[in-house]
Design an enzyme around this catalytic site. Structure first.
Site, PDB file in Angstrom:
ATOM      1  CB  SER A 112      52.146  52.535  -6.018  1.00 58.07           C
ATOM      2  OG  SER A 112      53.290  52.148  -5.307  1.00 58.07           O
ATOM      3  CD  GLN A 142      51.683  43.297   1.921  1.00 57.48           C
ATOM      4  OE1 GLN A 142      51.078  43.049   0.901  1.00 57.48           O
ATOM      5  NE2 GLN A 142      52.559  44.287   1.979  1.00 57.48           N
ATOM      6  N   GLY A 186      57.644  55.758   1.070  1.00 54.13           N
ATOM      7  CA  GLY A 186      57.270  54.633   1.925  1.00 54.13           C
ATOM      8  C   GLY A 186      58.207  53.452   1.679  1.00 54.13           C
ATOM      9  CG  HIS A 187      57.941  51.404  -2.035  1.00 54.43           C
ATOM     10  ND1 HIS A 187      57.254  52.286  -2.841  1.00 54.43           N
ATOM     11  CD2 HIS A 187      57.165  50.299  -1.933  1.00 54.43           C
ATOM     12  CE1 HIS A 187      56.120  51.729  -3.228  1.00 54.43           C
ATOM     13  NE2 HIS A 187      56.030  50.525  -2.689  1.00 54.43           N
ATOM     14  CG  ASP A 212      50.226  47.820   2.528  1.00 52.79           C
ATOM     15  OD1 ASP A 212      49.158  48.130   1.994  1.00 52.79           O
ATOM     16  OD2 ASP A 212      51.317  48.328   2.195  1.00 52.79           O
ATOM     17  CG  MET A 249      53.874  44.668  -5.764  1.00 57.55           C
ATOM     18  SD  MET A 249      52.261  44.060  -6.228  1.00 57.55           S
ATOM     19  CE  MET A 249      51.254  45.465  -5.831  1.00 57.55           C
TER      20      MET A 249
HETATM   21  P1  AMP Z   1      53.966  47.568  -2.456  1.00 54.77           P
HETATM   22  O1  AMP Z   1      54.947  47.987  -3.508  1.00 54.77           O
HETATM   23  O2  AMP Z   1      52.746  48.417  -2.411  1.00 54.77           O
HETATM   24  O3  AMP Z   1      53.691  46.088  -2.492  1.00 54.77           O
HETATM   25  O4  AMP Z   1      54.684  47.834  -1.061  1.00 54.77           O
HETATM   26  C1  AMP Z   1      55.938  47.291  -0.767  1.00 54.77           C
HETATM   27  C2  AMP Z   1      56.252  47.515   0.681  1.00 54.77           C
HETATM   28  O5  AMP Z   1      56.248  48.916   0.957  1.00 54.77           O
HETATM   29  C3  AMP Z   1      55.216  46.877   1.618  1.00 54.77           C
HETATM   30  O6  AMP Z   1      55.890  46.349   2.753  1.00 54.77           O
HETATM   31  C4  AMP Z   1      54.367  48.065   1.994  1.00 54.77           C
HETATM   32  O7  AMP Z   1      53.725  47.921   3.249  1.00 54.77           O
HETATM   33  C5  AMP Z   1      55.399  49.164   2.064  1.00 54.77           C
HETATM   34  N1  AMP Z   1      54.767  50.482   1.942  1.00 54.77           N
HETATM   35  C6  AMP Z   1      53.908  50.913   0.985  1.00 54.77           C
HETATM   36  N2  AMP Z   1      53.486  52.167   1.259  1.00 54.77           N
HETATM   37  C7  AMP Z   1      54.084  52.518   2.418  1.00 54.77           C
HETATM   38  C8  AMP Z   1      54.051  53.694   3.235  1.00 54.77           C
HETATM   39  N3  AMP Z   1      53.318  54.756   2.909  1.00 54.77           N
HETATM   40  N4  AMP Z   1      54.797  53.709   4.366  1.00 54.77           N
HETATM   41  C9  AMP Z   1      55.553  52.633   4.727  1.00 54.77           C
HETATM   42  N5  AMP Z   1      55.625  51.497   3.983  1.00 54.77           N
HETATM   43  C10 AMP Z   1      54.902  51.440   2.848  1.00 54.77           C
END
Ligand code: AMP
Length: 291
Positions: A192, A159, A36-37, A156, A30
């Site tokens: 985020s 998820q 992380g991403h 997550d 998103m």
């Molecule tokens: P989001 O943009 O929050 O929907 O996250 C997109 C992807 O990045 C999802 O698979 C999340 O689990 C992963 N993600 C978010 N934060 C982290 C993190 N700190 N470490 C590893 N993966 C992450």
């Protein structure tokens, strides 16, 4: 890096990649990207020939009282970060590309996908409909991108398990790859939403992970799980966290357990509010994998 905004352009890229025999990797996000991403992009880069990352703030997974409108959208910066990590395609579809003919109304999307067995516990308790919205949109994107491998973060974990179950149950022709949780140097899981923490809350936030680690140490030294869970909740409350849940669950089925004596891996899961920000974290309790 190509920036692609339509499903048609993406399909053309897909055809060309397929003809060339490329393995296609896909990281859905998103936006408001952080390490992380980007670690997921890095994993995809190691394993795939063509790396696609999507940025789309999915309205279906936000509750009416949640932060869909104010969710950060630093698009220029995100594109720079993706370019730096050697992404091949940034897929940035517009609202109308994904929901053609629909106004900005959330509940008129006709098809809903659900993985009920894993969607009502943990975060599903307080975020009604969140996981159905997430999995509905994720299936739509997986169908548009048609990757060989798709990368999801353990941050997550619920998820991730829902996506793994969707793929397994529907026999989707894609491999789900898990990425370990990336943390700030002080242990706070990257998110985020962390930038919404004020200075005081930001200083306290890493304690969430610290408490989880203490709890794990106590369980491993033989203390009964219910005692450790109760003490953990109290500790977090005394630090100023409003604890939504702090539980131990089987990794696979996400059902709560009251002891770690069973044969299946167990994880500690926490959601807590601090300074108006909802923080999530989890760590493995019975296995020394990842974290
Ligand atoms: P989001 O943009 O929050 O929907 O996250 C997109 C992807 O990045 C999802 O698979 C999340 O689990 C992963 N993600 C978010 N934060 C982290 C993190 N700190 N470490 C590893 N993966 C992450």
């Amino acid at each position: 890096m190509k920036v692609v905004t339509t499903a048609g352009e993406l399909a053309a890229e897909w055809e060309a990649a397929r003809r060339a025999g490329a393995v296609i990797g896909y990281v859905p996000t998103m936006g408001a990207l952080h390490e992380g991403h980007l670690s997921l992009v890095g994993l995809a880069r190691e394993e795939c020939d063509l790396v696609i990352c999507s940025i789309f703030v999915n309205p279906l997974q936000f509750g009416l009282d949640e932060d869909f409108e104010s969710y950060p959208r630093p698009m220029e910066r995100d594109l720079e970060l993706l370019k730096d990590r050697d992404t091949d395609i940034a897929f940035l579809p517009s609202w109308t590309e994904i929901f053609p003919g629909r106004e900005r109304v959330l509940d008129d999307f006709g098809t809903h996908v659900s993985v009920p067995r894993l969607s009502h516990q943990l975060c599903g308790r307080s975020r009604e409909g969140h996981f159905d919205g997430m999995v509905t949109e994720s299936l739509l994107f997986l169908n548009l991108v048609r990757p060989d491998r798709t990368y999801w973060g353990e941050k997550d974990f619920q998820q991730l398990r829902i996506i793994e179950t969707l793929v397994q149950d529907m026999r989707l022709p894609v491999t789900v790859v898990r990425g370990a949780t990336k943390r700030e140097p002080d242990g706070l899981a990257m998110s985020s939403r962390n930038k919404n923490l004020g200075p005081e809350a930001r200083a306290t936030a890493p304690r969430l992970r610290g408490v989880l680690e203490d709890m794990r140490a106590r369980v491993r030294s033989g203390e009964p799980l219910p005692t450790v869970l109760a003490a953990g909740r109290e500790r977090l409350a005394s630090l100023g966290f409003a604890v939504e849940y702090l539980v131990a669950c089987e990794e696979e089925a996400l059902t709560e357990v009251r002891s770690v004596d069973g044969p299946v891996p167990v994880r500690l899961f926490a959601a807590a509010r601090l300074g108006g920000v909802r923080l999530l974290d989890n760590i493995p309790l019975t296995e020394a994998n990842h974290d």
